[in-house]
Design a protein around this motif. Structure first.
Motif, PDB file in Angstrom:
ATOM      1  N   ASN A  55       0.824  -1.214   0.000  1.00  0.00           N
ATOM      2  CA  ASN A  55       0.000   0.000   0.000  1.00  0.00           C
ATOM      3  C   ASN A  55       0.852   1.256   0.000  1.00  0.00           C
ATOM      4  O   ASN A  55       0.568   2.228  -0.706  1.00  0.00           O
ATOM      5  CB  ASN A  55      -0.922   0.012   1.220  1.00  0.00           C
ATOM      6  N   GLN A  56       1.930   1.251   0.800  1.00  0.00           N
ATOM      7  CA  GLN A  56       2.794   2.427   0.889  1.00  0.00           C
ATOM      8  C   GLN A  56       3.489   2.703  -0.433  1.00  0.00           C
ATOM      9  O   GLN A  56       3.490   3.838  -0.921  1.00  0.00           O
ATOM     10  CB  GLN A  56       3.839   2.234   1.988  1.00  0.00           C
ATOM     11  N   VAL A  57       4.088   1.695  -1.029  1.00  0.00           N
ATOM     12  CA  VAL A  57       4.823   1.890  -2.281  1.00  0.00           C
ATOM     13  C   VAL A  57       3.858   2.230  -3.418  1.00  0.00           C
ATOM     14  O   VAL A  57       4.174   3.063  -4.279  1.00  0.00           O
ATOM     15  CB  VAL A  57       5.671   0.649  -2.613  1.00  0.00           C
ATOM     16  N   ALA A  58       2.685   1.636  -3.421  1.00  0.00           N
ATOM     17  CA  ALA A  58       1.683   1.982  -4.446  1.00  0.00           C
ATOM     18  C   ALA A  58       1.299   3.452  -4.338  1.00  0.00           C
ATOM     19  O   ALA A  58       1.157   4.142  -5.358  1.00  0.00           O
ATOM     20  CB  ALA A  58       0.450   1.098  -4.281  1.00  0.00           C
ATOM     21  N   ASP A  59       1.168   3.952  -3.113  1.00  0.00           N
ATOM     22  CA  ASP A  59       0.844   5.364  -2.927  1.00  0.00           C
ATOM     23  C   ASP A  59       1.969   6.261  -3.403  1.00  0.00           C
ATOM     24  O   ASP A  59       1.738   7.312  -3.998  1.00  0.00           O
ATOM     25  CB  ASP A  59       0.550   5.650  -1.449  1.00  0.00           C
ATOM     26  N   VAL A  60       3.215   5.862  -3.144  1.00  0.00           N
ATOM     27  CA  VAL A  60       4.358   6.666  -3.588  1.00  0.00           C
ATOM     28  C   VAL A  60       4.352   6.826  -5.105  1.00  0.00           C
ATOM     29  O   VAL A  60       4.635   7.903  -5.637  1.00  0.00           O
ATOM     30  CB  VAL A  60       5.686   6.026  -3.123  1.00  0.00           C
ATOM     31  N   PHE A  61       3.986   5.748  -5.817  1.00  0.00           N
ATOM     32  CA  PHE A  61       4.012   5.783  -7.282  1.00  0.00           C
ATOM     33  C   PHE A  61       2.649   6.125  -7.890  1.00  0.00           C
ATOM     34  O   PHE A  61       2.473   6.067  -9.095  1.00  0.00           O
ATOM     35  CB  PHE A  61       4.512   4.452  -7.832  1.00  0.00           C
ATOM     36  N   ASN A  62       1.695   6.462  -7.026  1.00  0.00           N
ATOM     37  CA  ASN A  62       0.384   6.923  -7.503  1.00  0.00           C
ATOM     38  C   ASN A  62      -0.381   5.836  -8.254  1.00  0.00           C
ATOM     39  O   ASN A  62      -1.072   6.104  -9.238  1.00  0.00           O
ATOM     40  CB  ASN A  62       0.541   8.159  -8.389  1.00  0.00           C
ATOM     41  N   PHE A  63      -0.241   4.563  -7.797  1.00  0.00           N
ATOM     42  CA  PHE A  63      -0.982   3.447  -8.360  1.00  0.00           C
ATOM     43  C   PHE A  63      -1.892   2.845  -7.297  1.00  0.00           C
ATOM     44  O   PHE A  63      -1.651   3.002  -6.101  1.00  0.00           O
ATOM     45  CB  PHE A  63      -0.044   2.343  -8.876  1.00  0.00           C
ATOM     46  N   SER A  64      -2.896   2.129  -7.726  1.00  0.00           N
ATOM     47  CA  SER A  64      -3.691   1.364  -6.770  1.00  0.00           C
ATOM     48  C   SER A  64      -2.892   0.113  -6.393  1.00  0.00           C
ATOM     49  O   SER A  64      -2.173  -0.457  -7.226  1.00  0.00           O
ATOM     50  CB  SER A  64      -5.029   0.966  -7.389  1.00  0.00           C
ATOM     51  N   PRO A  65      -2.997  -0.358  -5.136  1.00  0.00           N
ATOM     52  CA  PRO A  65      -2.222  -1.540  -4.705  1.00  0.00           C
ATOM     53  C   PRO A  65      -2.491  -2.771  -5.571  1.00  0.00           C
ATOM     54  O   PRO A  65      -1.557  -3.498  -5.918  1.00  0.00           O
ATOM     55  CB  PRO A  65      -2.687  -1.747  -3.259  1.00  0.00           C
ATOM     56  N   ASN A  66      -3.756  -3.003  -5.906  1.00  0.00           N
ATOM     57  CA  ASN A  66      -4.081  -4.188  -6.708  1.00  0.00           C
ATOM     58  C   ASN A  66      -3.412  -4.137  -8.081  1.00  0.00           C
ATOM     59  O   ASN A  66      -2.883  -5.141  -8.570  1.00  0.00           O
ATOM     60  CB  ASN A  66      -5.596  -4.315  -6.880  1.00  0.00           C
ATOM     61  N   TYR A  67      -3.431  -2.942  -8.694  1.00  0.00           N
ATOM     62  CA  TYR A  67      -2.824  -2.821 -10.017  1.00  0.00           C
ATOM     63  C   TYR A  67      -1.307  -3.017  -9.937  1.00  0.00           C
ATOM     64  O   TYR A  67      -0.728  -3.732 -10.753  1.00  0.00           O
ATOM     65  CB  TYR A  67      -3.130  -1.455 -10.626  1.00  0.00           C
ATOM     66  N   LEU A  68      -0.658  -2.404  -8.933  1.00  0.00           N
ATOM     67  CA  LEU A  68       0.794  -2.543  -8.809  1.00  0.00           C
ATOM     68  C   LEU A  68       1.180  -3.990  -8.538  1.00  0.00           C
ATOM     69  O   LEU A  68       2.146  -4.504  -9.107  1.00  0.00           O
ATOM     70  CB  LEU A  68       1.322  -1.636  -7.693  1.00  0.00           C
ATOM     71  N   SER A  69       0.434  -4.670  -7.685  1.00  0.00           N
ATOM     72  CA  SER A  69       0.728  -6.074  -7.384  1.00  0.00           C
ATOM     73  C   SER A  69       0.623  -6.930  -8.636  1.00  0.00           C
ATOM     74  O   SER A  69       1.505  -7.752  -8.929  1.00  0.00           O
ATOM     75  CB  SER A  69      -0.245  -6.578  -6.315  1.00  0.00           C
ATOM     76  N   HIS A  70      -0.443  -6.729  -9.407  1.00  0.00           N
ATOM     77  CA  HIS A  70      -0.635  -7.501 -10.645  1.00  0.00           C
ATOM     78  C   HIS A  70       0.464  -7.187 -11.657  1.00  0.00           C
ATOM     79  O   HIS A  70       1.036  -8.095 -12.272  1.00  0.00           O
ATOM     80  CB  HIS A  70      -2.012  -7.175 -11.225  1.00  0.00           C
ATOM     81  N   LEU A  71       0.759  -5.902 -11.824  1.00  0.00           N
ATOM     82  CA  LEU A  71       1.772  -5.497 -12.793  1.00  0.00           C
ATOM     83  C   LEU A  71       3.141  -6.047 -12.411  1.00  0.00           C
ATOM     84  O   LEU A  71       3.890  -6.558 -13.251  1.00  0.00           O
ATOM     85  CB  LEU A  71       1.825  -3.969 -12.878  1.00  0.00           C
TER      86      LEU A  71
END
Length: 548
Positions: A451-467
């Protein structure tokens, strides 16, 4: 990018150095301007530039005194290019004593001589990339550009939630400690002597904004963000939210700034200020209020303050992306060019033929432009390429005076953006994952939750995890674990502390849990691993590079 600091007590010299070269072509970012020796040394300590162009004679401390002090603290970096108006040998000898990389006489300075000196410095930097005094040289990013994007996101309500805002604010080392803040939007008018298009106008406006930063920051900290060619926003600290308390001081700061810029560049600065908010997260409200007051400022060629309750009949409603924001965000995140094409087409059809909606249509175009530059890692480059054949590039949107012109710009943006996102889709995703991996490696001492890293990069956590799983071929948690364990092994080989100390350096609160994870990954406990090192048996240092 390579970080450059300019230090000279003459404002015109600083401006001349900024505009003499196209610094981005050298992969150089100007991170600060100092006007005396004490300020120069303080900014070197804070900003850690790679190169410093410094006047030799300045108030408080000379450039040579600063260079000598910095050389003792940091070794061979930063590199100093010394400027002087004097040609006596003792000054040159002083520059040699502090190991200045180059020595340039102001009266003989030309773009060619400056470029030659900068190229020499860049070549020398390449041999210093592994110096211990600057261990993060390779990993530096364009911090100021990221901060500008941060404020554009803030002003345009592009953060998903307050937690995302706080994490990015912390990551960018932004401090907003004042009791309250307000936003002022300033517009650059004139001069008539500069053509309305082309490089001269771009150079004039960028220099004007830079001097506005210097002038306003000299009296109190503030955050200046360029919105487009002729408009910039300023987040100004105030002591209270009551306009009776802050208005006289803010008005004086803005008019003093406008006077300085008029004297230097013969431009007229007008603007509008919103109301004050105690929570910087709410600066969007102040920004929107300033935008509502801006037409009155343009009509009166003055500075205006938003006043609650005043009739705003002359102001059209501002376009709000609240209903479409998540849809647009998903399209940019996933580089879904077809979805983006559909969204912008709906926007074009909504405003088509409505001359009375020129202002909200321009607002809509500007908002989607801000979202592109904010949500895409290389968004500004993409947009610049779409409009590369236009005299003012994508900034032409701010010169549109008809609904047909705005819609034509939107069509060009839609078609170009859809085409380029389609072409870059796979390469872009790989770059995003690489940026996340680099961020992880630079922050191994923290927990690095998804959640923290997704927020830093302005992505949703689910999208970043999948990507991440799709591109890196390993899930996010496994990658962090492998990376931390590889770093732990390297620390053990170098003898960088005991087991509990290494576990703390890697963000583990419990040495027991760290040892458990280490044994699962390495097949042996940390103690057994360190005993192998002590007995001379060289362990294999496994690297997470395979997960790239």
């Amino acid at each position: 990018m390579i970080k450059l600091l300019i230090a000279d007590d003459e404002a015109l010299v600083c401006i001349g150095l900024q505009s003499m070269l196209k610094w981005e072509q050298f992969n150089v970012e100007i991170v600060g301007i100092a006007h005396n020796g004490a300020q120069e040394e303080e900014m070197i300590d804070k900003l850690r530039p790679d190169i410093v162009i410094s006047d030799i004679k300045m108030p408080v401390k000379t450039g040579l005194e600063v260079a000598a002090s910095v050389r003792q603290k940091y070794g061979r970096l930063p590199l100093f290019i010394i400027l002087t108006s004097y040609e006596e040998f003792e000054y040159a000898r002083g520059a040699i004593n502090v190991q200045a990389m180059d020595y340039l006489v102001k009266l003989e300075l030309t773009p060619d001589t400056l470029a030659a000196s900068v190229r020499k410095a860049i070549a020398l930097l390449e041999t210093y990339q592994t110096l211990e005094s600057y261990p993060n040289l390779v990993h530096r990013s364009n911090l100021q550009a990221q901060r500008d994007k941060f404020f554009i996101r803030l002003y345009n309500n592009l953060f998903e939630n307050k937690n995302q805002y706080l994490l990015q604010k912390e990551d960018l080392d932004l401090d907003l400690p004042a009791p309250a803040y307000l936003v002022a939007i300033c517009r650059i008018l004139g001069p008539d002597s500069v053509p309305p298009r082309g490089d001269k106008l771009v150079a004039l406006c960028s220099s004007t904004v830079q001097m506005a930063k210097d002038t306003l920051s000299s009296s109190a900290p503030c955050c200046v963000t360029s919105l487009d060619l002729r408009n910039f926003a300023v987040a100004l600290p105030v002591s209270a939210t009551d306009p009776r308390e802050f208005r006289p001081g803010i008005e004086r700061r803005l008019t003093d700034m406008a006077s300085v810029l008029h004297n230097y560049f013969n431009v007229t600065i007008i603007g509008a200020a919103g109301f004050a908010v105690e929570d910087p997260y709410l600066l969007r409200e102040s920004y929107l209020a300033a935008r509502r007051a801006l037409p009155a400022a343009v009509n009166g060629r003055s500075f205006e303050f938003f006043t609650e309750g005043e009739p705003q009949d002359h102001v059209h409603p501002l376009f709000d992306f609240s209903e479409s924001r998540s849809e647009i965000r998903r399209a940019f995140e996933e580089l879904d060019n077809q979805a983006l094409y559909t969204i912008i087409t709906r926007m074009i059809e909504f405003y088509g033929g409505r001359a009375d909606l020129l202002v909200p249509a321009t607002d809509a175009a500007c908002n989607i432009l801000y979202m592109a530059t904010s949500l895409l890692a290389d968004g500004e480059n993409i947009v610049e390429q779409i409009f590369e054949h236009e005299p003012e590039g994508y900034r032409a949107i701010y010169q549109m005076h008809t609904i047909e012109g705005v819609l034509s710009w939107l069509i060009q943006f839609r078609d170009g953006c859809s085409e380029m996102l389609s072409a870059r889709r796979q390469g872009y995703k790989e770059q995003v994952v690489k940026n996340v991996q680099d961020y992880i490696k630079r922050n191994l001492g923290t927990k690095l939750s998804l959640n923290q890293v997704a927020d830093v990069f302005n992505f949703s956590p689910n999208y970043l995890s999948h990507l991440f799983s799709k591109v890196a071929k390993v899930n996010y948690v496994e990658y962090i674990t492998e990376t931390k364990m590889a770093a732990a092994k390297e620390m053990m080989v170098r003898g960088e502390g005991r087991i509990y100390e290494i576990s703390q350096k890697l963000g583990y609160e419990s040495a027991f849990y760290f040892s458990k994870v280490f044994k699962k990954v390495a097949g042996m406990s940390p103690r057994e691993y360190m005993q192998q090192i002590e007995t001379g048996s060289q362990p294999i240092l496994e690297s997470p590079d395979g997960y790239r």
